[in-house]
Design an enzyme around this catalytic site. Sequence first.
Site, PDB file in Angstrom:
ATOM      1  N   HIS A   1       4.048   1.323   2.188  1.00  0.00           N
ATOM      2  CA  HIS A   1       5.243   0.653   1.648  1.00  0.00           C
ATOM      3  C   HIS A   1       5.868   1.506   0.538  1.00  0.00           C
ATOM      4  CE1 HIS A   1       2.761  -2.994   2.843  1.00  0.00           C
ATOM      5  NE2 HIS A   1       3.885  -3.209   3.500  1.00  0.00           N
TER       6      HIS A   1
ATOM      7  N   GLN B   1       7.241 -15.311  11.911  1.00  0.00           N
ATOM      8  CA  GLN B   1       6.688 -14.228  12.732  1.00  0.00           C
ATOM      9  C   GLN B   1       5.192 -14.399  12.985  1.00  0.00           C
ATOM     10  OE1 GLN B   1       8.077 -11.219   9.698  1.00  0.00           O
ATOM     11  NE2 GLN B   1       6.231 -10.137  10.323  1.00  0.00           N
TER      12      GLN B   1
ATOM     13  N   HIS C   1       0.861  -1.184   0.000  1.00  0.00           N
ATOM     14  CA  HIS C   1       0.000   0.000   0.000  1.00  0.00           C
ATOM     15  C   HIS C   1       0.896   1.232   0.000  1.00  0.00           C
ATOM     16  CE1 HIS C   1       1.086   0.112   4.204  1.00  0.00           C
ATOM     17  NE2 HIS C   1       0.542  -1.079   4.399  1.00  0.00           N
TER      18      HIS C   1
END
Length: 289
Positions: free
Chosen positions: A37, A61, A34
């Site tokens: 970034h 993660q 988006h």
Amino acid sequence: MKLIKATAEIKKDMKKHRFRGRSIGFVPTMGTLHQGHLSLVEQSKKENNITVVSIFVNPTQFAPGEDFAAYPRDFETDKKALRELGVDILFLPGGREIYPDGYSTYVEVEKPGQVLCGRTRPTHFRGVTTVVLKLFNIVTPDNAYFGRKDAQQAVIIKKMVKDLDLDVTIRTLPIVRAADGLALSSRNTYLSRDEREAALALSRGLRKAEQFVGDGLRKAADIKQIVKKELEIGELIKIDYIEVVSLTTLEPFDAGNKDAEIDVNNTLTAAAIWVGKTRLIDNFILGDI
Ligand code: PAF
């Protein structure tokens, strides 16, 4: 834009660029890009000769039961956006490329990884620092770019860089928001229309608290209360945490002293909420990461 999947190949390329004296900027991502970034990519383009972006949805993660499998993936749109911005190299490692069979080495930044999001997601930051360190070793960037929406992540990565004497400068850039105030996040795609509407209480509460701080409010507990009051209006919202912490240590100002005041040059006010099954985070920062 060169698309590279193999670690050995990108390492060879990076060596070539280094030999020619080119500076390298790096934006690690998990894709479904988006404007947040893309602002990192734009900054890297301005500050470096070569910009490398990685897209890798990092399994370590995510805890079991979290959204690793459902995490949005939109590679064709990402590729087009990155090509349009003039990215030089898109690194797209497969899972086995990063974690081959028998992989067993992890890096963990102990203390700041256990508070805020680390309390709800105890293995999350260990996965982040492990993959980021690996990517730094592969890409060898001079500068690496992270968004301040993930403020805790940025603080932890900076600490890892300092503690391990890594030769990279961490650059952080402001949160990018939708017109209605919602912080941009790949996970916003999970939200139904009603949930998205309810989620706005998060940015609204933080903005309100920030305005009060601008008008002179200093008590950490009062700042938390302003955010809490806004979040409690929404029926769809479950609060994970609201904390007012030192930006360097991530320790809460009001632990052990309910009247404690913030440091106006070094404070992170951060909150995480559940809206339905979606976990969202947001914050405001006084000072610099
Ligand atoms: O912020 C993210 O998207 C991820 O945590 C990162 C830094 C790319 C590591 O997987």
